[in-house]
Design an enzyme around this catalytic site. Structure first.
Site, PDB file in Angstrom:
ATOM      1  N   LYS A   3     -74.163 -11.744 -53.661  1.00 52.09           N
ATOM      2  CA  LYS A   3     -75.094 -10.738 -54.185  1.00 52.09           C
ATOM      3  C   LYS A   3     -74.345  -9.528 -54.747  1.00 52.09           C
ATOM      4  O   LYS A   3     -74.655  -9.044 -55.834  1.00 52.09           O
ATOM      5  CB  LYS A   3     -76.073 -10.272 -53.087  1.00 52.09           C
TER       6      LYS A   3
ATOM      7  N   ARG B 291     -84.252  -6.360 -45.426  1.00 52.64           N
ATOM      8  CA  ARG B 291     -83.724  -7.452 -44.613  1.00 52.64           C
ATOM      9  C   ARG B 291     -84.696  -7.830 -43.505  1.00 52.64           C
ATOM     10  O   ARG B 291     -84.407  -8.752 -42.739  1.00 52.64           O
ATOM     11  CB  ARG B 291     -82.414  -6.998 -43.967  1.00 52.64           C
TER      12      ARG B 291
ATOM     13  N   ARG C  78     -62.952 -13.582 -47.741  1.00 49.54           N
ATOM     14  CA  ARG C  78     -63.248 -12.391 -48.544  1.00 49.54           C
ATOM     15  C   ARG C  78     -62.324 -11.226 -48.166  1.00 49.54           C
ATOM     16  O   ARG C  78     -62.032 -10.998 -46.999  1.00 49.54           O
ATOM     17  CB  ARG C  78     -64.713 -11.986 -48.312  1.00 49.54           C
TER      18      ARG C  78
ATOM     19  N   ARG D 219     -63.173  -7.072 -43.925  1.00 49.52           N
ATOM     20  CA  ARG D 219     -64.211  -6.367 -43.180  1.00 49.52           C
ATOM     21  C   ARG D 219     -64.276  -6.909 -41.755  1.00 49.52           C
ATOM     22  O   ARG D 219     -64.167  -8.114 -41.548  1.00 49.52           O
ATOM     23  CB  ARG D 219     -65.570  -6.570 -43.876  1.00 49.52           C
TER      24      ARG D 219
ATOM     25  N   ARG E 218     -74.147 -12.728 -38.022  1.00 54.06           N
ATOM     26  CA  ARG E 218     -74.860 -12.286 -39.231  1.00 54.06           C
ATOM     27  C   ARG E 218     -75.733 -13.410 -39.795  1.00 54.06           C
ATOM     28  O   ARG E 218     -76.828 -13.157 -40.286  1.00 54.06           O
ATOM     29  CB  ARG E 218     -73.856 -11.821 -40.299  1.00 54.06           C
TER      30      ARG E 218
HETATM   31  P1  AMP Z   1     -73.864  -6.215 -46.265  1.00 57.88           P
HETATM   32  O1  AMP Z   1     -72.763  -5.485 -46.940  1.00 57.88           O
HETATM   33  O2  AMP Z   1     -75.128  -6.276 -47.091  1.00 57.88           O
HETATM   34  O3  AMP Z   1     -73.457  -7.570 -45.734  1.00 57.88           O
HETATM   35  O4  AMP Z   1     -74.273  -5.323 -44.980  1.00 57.88           O
HETATM   36  C1  AMP Z   1     -73.326  -5.071 -43.959  1.00 57.88           C
HETATM   37  C2  AMP Z   1     -74.020  -4.613 -42.705  1.00 57.88           C
HETATM   38  O5  AMP Z   1     -74.732  -3.388 -42.945  1.00 57.88           O
HETATM   39  C3  AMP Z   1     -75.067  -5.556 -42.130  1.00 57.88           C
HETATM   40  O6  AMP Z   1     -74.501  -6.602 -41.355  1.00 57.88           O
HETATM   41  C4  AMP Z   1     -75.892  -4.579 -41.274  1.00 57.88           C
HETATM   42  O7  AMP Z   1     -75.200  -4.221 -40.085  1.00 57.88           O
HETATM   43  C5  AMP Z   1     -75.922  -3.346 -42.172  1.00 57.88           C
HETATM   44  N1  AMP Z   1     -77.065  -3.400 -43.098  1.00 57.88           N
HETATM   45  C6  AMP Z   1     -77.002  -3.511 -44.466  1.00 57.88           C
HETATM   46  N2  AMP Z   1     -78.231  -3.550 -44.998  1.00 57.88           N
HETATM   47  C7  AMP Z   1     -79.103  -3.460 -43.958  1.00 57.88           C
HETATM   48  C8  AMP Z   1     -80.518  -3.472 -43.855  1.00 57.88           C
HETATM   49  N3  AMP Z   1     -81.303  -3.588 -44.940  1.00 57.88           N
HETATM   50  N4  AMP Z   1     -81.066  -3.356 -42.613  1.00 57.88           N
HETATM   51  C9  AMP Z   1     -80.301  -3.237 -41.526  1.00 57.88           C
HETATM   52  N5  AMP Z   1     -78.958  -3.252 -41.540  1.00 57.88           N
HETATM   53  C10 AMP Z   1     -78.351  -3.362 -42.742  1.00 57.88           C
END
Ligand code: AMP
Length: 208
Positions: free
Chosen positions: A13, A88, A122, A155, A166
């Site tokens: 994404k 989410r 990654r 990360r 996740r």
């Molecule tokens: P991402 O970079 O989108 O994979 O997000 C990394 C982390 O940020 C996730 O595993 C959550 O801990 C937090 N996070 C990102 N977006 C959300 C969301 N919409 N709701 C809750 N936690 C989020």
């Protein structure tokens, strides 16, 4: 164009949003990037969410919703936006529906095996957020960002235990949004298992 990018972690994404934001001339809003930048700058929000991100769990809805509400109220979002990683959960989607209408919700479709392979390889530039993969999209010099030359990082939540968590969280909390948005007639499915330029072509076709 007001869009949501939906799909499991590792579906690409963020990579595709980086291409789509220039093509459509709208900002890319990644809630994950917003949280990571707060953590890096040691803000109150950053301190609050640091351990949640490291474990691969979700930040509470109330915190996330307010952050997005403030971001999409900024002037650069008037013409549209790409929301990457939000909503989410169903309560987040309900809150978003009260804030704004949407033109499309893109469902990035890919198998679990493929996302595990992508996530574990990654690497990221810590200051720009630029994304690489040790096999599929390596930097010009191993371990270094192509433009800034900084050391790339993995990360914490791209490590094995967090990846597993996740994906479980995605299945339980986020996947139900596919039906939620299908019922609203907004879902556009895109095959995300191919190389980024192909996924981007698939996206453009789906949105045309
Ligand atoms: P991402 O970079 O989108 O994979 O997000 C990394 C982390 O940020 C996730 O595993 C959550 O801990 C937090 N996070 C990102 N977006 C959300 C969301 N919409 N709701 C809750 N936690 C989020």
């Amino acid at each position: 164009m007001k869009m949501v990018f939906l799909g499991p972690p590792g579906a690409g994404k963020g990579t595709i949003a980086a291409l789509a934001k220039d093509y459509y001339g709208i900002p890319h809003i990644s809630t994950g990037d917003l949280f990571r930048s707060n953590i890096k700058n040691e803000t109150a929000l950053g301190l609050q969410v640091k351990s949640i991100l490291a474990s691969g769990g979700l930040v509470p809805d109330s915190v996330t919703i307010e952050m997005v509400r403030n971001r999409i109220a900024e002037p650069d979002c008037e013409k549209g936006f790409i929301l990457d990683g939000f909503p989410r959960t169903i309560p987040q989607a309900d809150a978003l529906a009260e804030m704004t209408g949407l033109d499309a919700v893109v469902d990035f479709q890919i198998s679990t095996e493929a996302v595990v392979a992508r996530l574990s390889g990654r690497r990221m530039c810590p200051s720009t957020g630029r994304i690489y993969h040790i096999l599929f999209n390596p930097p010009k010099v191993e371990g270094k960002d192509d433009e800034t030359g900084e050391d790339l990082i993995q990360r914490d939540d791209d490590k094995e235990e967090a990846i597993k968590h996740r994906l479980e969280v995605y299945t339980a909390q986020t996947e139900p949004l596919i039906k939620y948005y299908t019922d609203k007639g907004l879902i556009k499915g895109v095959d995300a298992s191919v190389a980024p330029d192909k996924v981007f072509e698939n996206l453009k076709k789906a949105l045309a």
